[in-house]
Design a protein around this motif. Structure first.
Motif, PDB file in Angstrom:
ATOM      1  N   ASN A   1       4.008  50.943  -0.657  1.00 49.76           N
ATOM      2  CA  ASN A   1       3.902  49.499  -0.457  1.00 49.76           C
ATOM      3  C   ASN A   1       5.285  48.841  -0.471  1.00 49.76           C
ATOM      4  O   ASN A   1       6.178  49.267  -1.212  1.00 49.76           O
ATOM      5  CB  ASN A   1       3.056  48.860  -1.562  1.00 49.76           C
ATOM      6  N   ALA A   2       5.435  47.783   0.337  1.00 52.29           N
ATOM      7  CA  ALA A   2       6.652  46.981   0.304  1.00 52.29           C
ATOM      8  C   ALA A   2       6.588  46.008  -0.866  1.00 52.29           C
ATOM      9  O   ALA A   2       5.508  45.605  -1.304  1.00 52.29           O
ATOM     10  CB  ALA A   2       6.803  46.207   1.609  1.00 52.29           C
ATOM     11  N   PHE A   3       7.759  45.650  -1.397  1.00 53.84           N
ATOM     12  CA  PHE A   3       7.860  44.661  -2.459  1.00 53.84           C
ATOM     13  C   PHE A   3       8.294  43.343  -1.815  1.00 53.84           C
ATOM     14  O   PHE A   3       9.490  43.133  -1.571  1.00 53.84           O
ATOM     15  CB  PHE A   3       8.856  45.110  -3.526  1.00 53.84           C
ATOM     16  N   VAL A   4       7.351  42.486  -1.540  1.00 51.44           N
ATOM     17  CA  VAL A   4       7.613  41.247  -0.799  1.00 51.44           C
ATOM     18  C   VAL A   4       8.655  40.360  -1.479  1.00 51.44           C
ATOM     19  O   VAL A   4       9.576  39.853  -0.818  1.00 51.44           O
ATOM     20  CB  VAL A   4       6.292  40.480  -0.562  1.00 51.44           C
ATOM     21  N   PRO A   5       8.580  40.128  -2.806  1.00 54.41           N
ATOM     22  CA  PRO A   5       9.587  39.266  -3.444  1.00 54.41           C
ATOM     23  C   PRO A   5      11.021  39.789  -3.288  1.00 54.41           C
ATOM     24  O   PRO A   5      11.965  38.999  -3.247  1.00 54.41           O
ATOM     25  CB  PRO A   5       9.166  39.249  -4.917  1.00 54.41           C
ATOM     26  N   ALA A   6      11.184  41.118  -3.212  1.00 55.30           N
ATOM     27  CA  ALA A   6      12.532  41.689  -3.046  1.00 55.30           C
ATOM     28  C   ALA A   6      13.119  41.304  -1.696  1.00 55.30           C
ATOM     29  O   ALA A   6      14.277  40.884  -1.602  1.00 55.30           O
ATOM     30  CB  ALA A   6      12.469  43.207  -3.189  1.00 55.30           C
ATOM     31  N   ALA A   7      12.320  41.440  -0.645  1.00 54.76           N
ATOM     32  CA  ALA A   7      12.786  41.048   0.681  1.00 54.76           C
ATOM     33  C   ALA A   7      13.082  39.559   0.729  1.00 54.76           C
ATOM     34  O   ALA A   7      14.086  39.129   1.316  1.00 54.76           O
ATOM     35  CB  ALA A   7      11.740  41.415   1.732  1.00 54.76           C
ATOM     36  N   GLU A   8      12.236  38.759   0.098  1.00 53.79           N
ATOM     37  CA  GLU A   8      12.453  37.310   0.078  1.00 53.79           C
ATOM     38  C   GLU A   8      13.755  36.958  -0.627  1.00 53.79           C
ATOM     39  O   GLU A   8      14.469  36.035  -0.215  1.00 53.79           O
ATOM     40  CB  GLU A   8      11.269  36.620  -0.604  1.00 53.79           C
TER      41      GLU A   8
ATOM     42  N   ARG B   1       7.163  57.758  -5.397  1.00 50.37           N
ATOM     43  CA  ARG B   1       6.271  57.573  -4.249  1.00 50.37           C
ATOM     44  C   ARG B   1       4.946  57.048  -4.784  1.00 50.37           C
ATOM     45  O   ARG B   1       4.170  57.786  -5.376  1.00 50.37           O
ATOM     46  CB  ARG B   1       6.068  58.877  -3.480  1.00 50.37           C
ATOM     47  N   GLY B   2       4.730  55.749  -4.598  1.00 46.31           N
ATOM     48  CA  GLY B   2       3.593  55.127  -5.257  1.00 46.31           C
ATOM     49  C   GLY B   2       3.824  55.175  -6.751  1.00 46.31           C
ATOM     50  O   GLY B   2       4.831  54.665  -7.249  1.00 46.31           O
TER      51      GLY B   2
END
Length: 293
Positions: free
Chosen positions: A36-43, A173-174
């Motif tokens: 899974n991607a970590f959305v807050p990190a990209a933001e 991984r996961g």
């Protein structure tokens, strides 16, 4: 940021961002966990770039940067989160190009073969090879170094150089920790074998990443204006320390269990006790990369 034996616990990148012009950000363990991607990190990285900073992703992936970019697309990590990607696969490819007239033996899964794409490479057995490229385990969910002992002994008998395309020992991984090429390379080195490590924590990948960042910024970037972000003491934090740049450790990565990161908010005293045992120390630690709390 001044060096300290007591790294600051920070709740978001926002508190640090103004001190830096360039971020060298790890990928696996910071932007995604292989599932899974970590959305807050990209933001957080997008916000840093919106403020005028530059972001170069620095990965020990044994594949070219373009290949990692496609993988990030698959995780839906927006391209606005970074300016460029530099990988140990890129540096491995340079090492292969320097030996293009030599025979190589490859250790690793088929998914890592893009590093050879377009090159007139000659592959051979260990008995035929002039050097070896190790990109990982054929089956990292079932194999251990013991599965490669016979190969390593045959390589050592011929004094073959190993180019390690991924110096990481393990990766998350996961929720599962799996071994990487660095585990095989370390075993070979401990046997007396010669190893060239293409990625973190070694200087060449930082030289390349900072040069890319300076080109993007249009000016030289002093080391005290560069921040490395990663989740691994041995590679991300040690590499930054050795290169003379600041670092931010992400707790929810391969050290999550040691830091009790999955049990709730980071406990300051426990984190400090753990840091005191480490050979190198980051300037700051955060639970997971985000812009603000």
């Amino acid at each position: 940021m001044t060096a300290s034996n007591r790294p600051a616990l920070v709740e978001g990148l926002e508190t640090l961002a103004g001190r830096y012009d360039l971020i060298l950000c790890d990928v696996w363990g910071v932007l995604h966990n292989g599932v899974n991607a970590f959305v807050p990190a990209a933001e957080a990285l997008i916000r840093f770039r919106d403020g005028g900073g530059r972001v170069v992703l620095v990965s020990n992936a044994p594949r070219p940067g373009a290949s990692v970019g496609h993988q990030l697309d698959g995780f839906k990590v927006p391209r606005q989160a970074y300016d460029a990607i530099v990988t140990s696969g890129d540096l491995t490819r340079l090492a292969i190009e320097e030996r293009i007239d030599k025979v190589v033996h490859h250790i690793g899964p088929p998914r890592d073969m893009p590093m050879y794409e377009g090159l007139p490479v000659r592959f051979g057995t260990i008995a035929e090879a002039d050097y070896v490229v190790c990109s990982g385990f054929d089956d990292d969910e079932r194999e251990t170094v013991a599965n490669y002992q016979e190969k390593l002994e045959a390589m050592l008998a011929r004094d073959l150089l190993m180019v390690c395309a991924n110096p990481d020992l393990v990766v998350e991984r996961g929720n599962v920790i799996v071994p990487c090429a660095g585990t095989i390379a370390l075993a070979y080195e401990e046997m007396g074998g010669r190893v060239f490590y293409a990625g973190k924590p070694h200087a060449p990948i930082y030289d390349r990443a900072i040069a890319v960042g300076a080109r993007l910024k249009g000016q030289e970037i002093p080391k005290d204006r560069v921040l490395a972000i990663g989740d691994a003491i041995r590679t991300d934090i040690a590499g930054a320390a050795g290169y003379g740049i600041d670092s931010l450790l992400v707790a929810r990565g391969i050290h999550a269990e040691e830091l009790r990161a999955h049990q709730g908010p980071l406990l300051s005293q426990h984190v400090q006790d753990w840091v005191d045992l480490q050979p190198v120390k980051p300037q700051a630690i955060t639970d997971a990369l985000s812009w603000a709390a």
